[in-house]
Enzyme design. Structure first.
Site: not given
Ligand code: ZN
Length: 334
Positions: A130, A128, A213, A321, A203, A256
């Site tokens: 981002c 991705c 984030r 995680y 997603k 997700k």
């Molecule tokens: Zn992304």
């Protein structure tokens, strides 16, 4: 006999508690088994050397430089976890996310180093933009629109670049239309016919991504991701998304987040019978950690219960995680 009457004798002949009386009996009739082979462990790669910085909202999760990632991967493999997925945080971000397809990008360097020093570990890469764009969006932005086709071209470059650096599986997470097919064609053209695509197929635009984030430094500077990620209220649409990715060549499909979407997971598994992954996301992890720290829940117990729920709902693979902690716990229980 109707199906829901199958083999249901009535009390007192039937006492369902009989098989719950001891742990030995419970273990014999247990339907769902979570094992270390189910896990894919997410890792955040940052520039520099000897960097290991904890993500404040995700206790036990670190941003790490390539040298520390190698050590971490050796530990992950020693625990029996078969795979990791890399997310990269570049030195510099720009409008086109060029760090994503730089052959010397952080993920590419991590792939080469781990391939060399920790053979046998399956290396998945998140594909991705981002984490790499200055505006924090998953693709190219014009005005206030996130462009689809132009962004897909860059994702294709990123996927090929990852494969060239040693990725064993590429995992596009953007949710743009047509990206799985475009990535599949490009991989094949570059000789990577045997590199599977694990698509983030369904997603959702979710509030549960908050801590990620911070970890990936990918909060959008303006707007949100609702024009490409799915509306949490939609379920039939998820099946259309998954069908499309399978038609385009996805080898593994993912739902997700996991916990608020277990119904979607079950429908996807029942409908397509594909290898199916679920991403137990950062917010799900952070909630358990926070409540356990406050002494409000038994963190280990809740961790295993939720991993079991994801498996029971149809996941073959769980990106989590909790992977290391759960692997260590499963080892202790053997
Ligand atoms: Zn992304």
């Amino acid at each position: 006999m109707k199906q829901d009457e199958t083999a249901v004798a009535s009390f007192p002949a039937s006492r369902l508690r009989r098989l719950r009386m001891t742990e030995h009996l419970r273990a014999m009739v247990r339907e769902t088994h979570v094992g270390v082979q189910d896990f894919i462990y997410p890792l955040f790669v940052v520039p520099g050397t000897n960097v290991r910085k904890e993500v404040s909202s995700m206790p036990g999760v670190y941003q790490m430089s390539v040298d520390r990632i190698v050590r971490e991967c050796a530990e992950v493999r020693a625990l029996g976890i078969p795979a990791v997925i890399f997310f990269g945080i570049p030195e510099e971000k720009d409008e086109a996310g060029s760090g994503a397809y730089d052959e010397h990008g952080v993920v590419q360097e991590a792939l080469r180093a781990v391939k060399r020093d920790v053979p046998g570990l399956v290396l998945v890469t998140d594909v991705c933009l981002c984490e790499y764009t200055s505006h924090g969006h998953c693709g190219i932005v014009r005005g206030d629109e996130i462009l689809n086709d132009e962004s897909v071209e860059l994702l294709v470059r990123e996927a090929v670049s990852h494969a060239e650096a040693g990725a064993d599986i590429v995992a596009p997470s953007d949710m743009f239309d047509g990206r799985v097919g475009a990535i599949r064609r490009a991989l094949d053209e570059h000789g990577f016919v045997n590199i599977p695509v694990m698509s983030y197929a369904a997603k959702y635009a979710s509030g549960f991504y908050g801590p990620f984030r911070e970890a990936a430094e990918s909060t959008p500077k303006f707007g949100d991701r609702r024009s490409h990620q799915m509306d949490p209220a939609n379920a039939d649409e998820a099946l259309r998304e998954v069908a499309q990715d399978i038609a385009e060549g996805a080898d593994i499909v993912m739902v997700k987040p996991a916990l608020p979407y277990l119904d979607i997971l079950r429908r996807v598994k029942d409908t397509y019978r594909m290898p199916t992954a679920a991403y137990n996301v950062s917010g799900e992890y952070a909630m358990v950690k926070a409540a356990a720290r406050a002494g409000w829940i038994d963190g280990e117990r809740v961790m295993m219960e939720l991993l079991t729920s994801i498996k029971r709902a149809g996941a073959d693979l769980i990106l989590t995680y909790f992977a290391k902690e759960a692997a260590a716990l499963l080892e202790r229980r053997r």
